[in-house]
Design a protein around this motif. Structure first.
Motif, PDB file in Angstrom:
ATOM      1  N   ALA A 174       0.850  -1.191   0.000  1.00 30.56           N
ATOM      2  CA  ALA A 174       0.000   0.000   0.000  1.00 30.56           C
ATOM      3  C   ALA A 174       0.886   1.240   0.000  1.00 30.56           C
ATOM      4  O   ALA A 174       1.940   1.262   0.646  1.00 30.56           O
ATOM      5  CB  ALA A 174      -0.908   0.001   1.227  1.00 30.56           C
TER       6      ALA A 174
ATOM      7  N   TRP B 237      -3.436  -2.719   3.755  1.00 34.57           N
ATOM      8  CA  TRP B 237      -4.494  -1.893   3.170  1.00 34.57           C
ATOM      9  C   TRP B 237      -5.386  -1.296   4.244  1.00 34.57           C
ATOM     10  O   TRP B 237      -5.830  -0.146   4.133  1.00 34.57           O
ATOM     11  CB  TRP B 237      -5.308  -2.711   2.167  1.00 34.57           C
TER      12      TRP B 237
ATOM     13  N   GLY C 243      -3.126   2.355  -4.668  1.00 37.07           N
ATOM     14  CA  GLY C 243      -2.919   0.928  -4.769  1.00 37.07           C
ATOM     15  C   GLY C 243      -2.952   0.528  -6.231  1.00 37.07           C
ATOM     16  O   GLY C 243      -3.861   0.941  -6.961  1.00 37.07           O
TER      17      GLY C 243
ATOM     18  N   ASN D 155      -6.376  -4.500  -5.133  1.00 35.07           N
ATOM     19  CA  ASN D 155      -6.396  -3.258  -4.360  1.00 35.07           C
ATOM     20  C   ASN D 155      -6.003  -2.074  -5.235  1.00 35.07           C
ATOM     21  O   ASN D 155      -4.992  -1.419  -5.008  1.00 35.07           O
ATOM     22  CB  ASN D 155      -5.461  -3.365  -3.151  1.00 35.07           C
TER      23      ASN D 155
END
Length: 220
Positions: free
Chosen positions: A20, A102, A155, A160
């Motif tokens: 992330a 995340w 992301g 993601n």
């Protein structure tokens, strides 16, 4: 803060699927941001050797939370050279790799963003002053939010894919933001920055692999 050292990871590979990205703008030095993150988020970021991305050294801070399977890397824009275009509007980058990366990324964004717009809900709401520990961390998060003037999360993984980047002036009306639909020109500019950031991150991931690899171990 500890002195610079050379940490190693059993698995030094960073990928878009497990990493992330948080981009931040602040007037603070990287070590000051590291201290604030440590205090507010209960991390243990420590200064390590500069990471060379391309031919340019970037100040770098590292923390491996082994029980949580998370790795945190704070990278700062270099001071005395022309920065990569990925840093054009930002001063520091936080990478979080691992199982809960995340959720950490989203919580950090929500907590900073909500404080910017005075939305006292969730963890941004003031806890009971008699709960001394929670109130302490709430105050520390306020200090972190005061230091960070802009924050965006990204992301680029298959599961993601996200971006909070907006380049037009918009006024938020709901939490986290209800903004007008981006125009075609803004979408093109955002897409261009996404490509720039991804190119920089590819170089960064390669540099981290080299710097964090234990040369005594064999990797397939």
């Amino acid at each position: 803060m500890k002195k610079k050292y050379a940490p190693k990871l059993p698995d030094p590979a960073f990928t878009f699927d497990d990493t992330a990205i948080v981009m931040m703008r602040t007037q603070d030095y990287a070590y000051q941001t590291a201290i604030l993150l440590n205090e507010a988020c209960r991390l243990q970021l420590s200064r390590i050797r500069d990471i060379y991305i391309g031919d340019t050294p970037h100040p770098c801070f590292f923390y491996h939370d082994e029980p949580a399977w998370l790795v945190y890397i704070l990278i700062a824009r270099p001071q005395n050279t022309i920065p990569d275009p990925a840093f054009a509007e930002y001063s520091q980058m936080l990478l979080i790799r691992g199982r809960d990366s995340w959720s950490f990324q989203q919580k950090l964004y929500d907590d900073i963003h909500s404080r910017h717009y005075g939305i006292a809900i969730g963890s941004a709401a003031e806890p009971d002053p008699t709960d001394l520990l929670e109130h302490l961390y709430w105050e520390r998060y306020n200090r972190l939010a005061e230091a960070i003037t802009d924050i965006d999360i990204f992301g680029f993984g298959r599961r993601n894919s996200l971006s909070t980047l907006r380049l037009a002036d918009t006024q938020p009306t709901l939490f986290p933001v209800e903004a007008s639909i981006a125009k075609a020109s803004e979408n093109r500019a955002i897409a261009s920055y996404h490509r720039t950031l991804q190119d920089f991150l590819n170089q960064t991931f390669e540099a981290l692999h080299t710097q964090l690899c234990d040369e005594d171990e064999a990797y397939l």
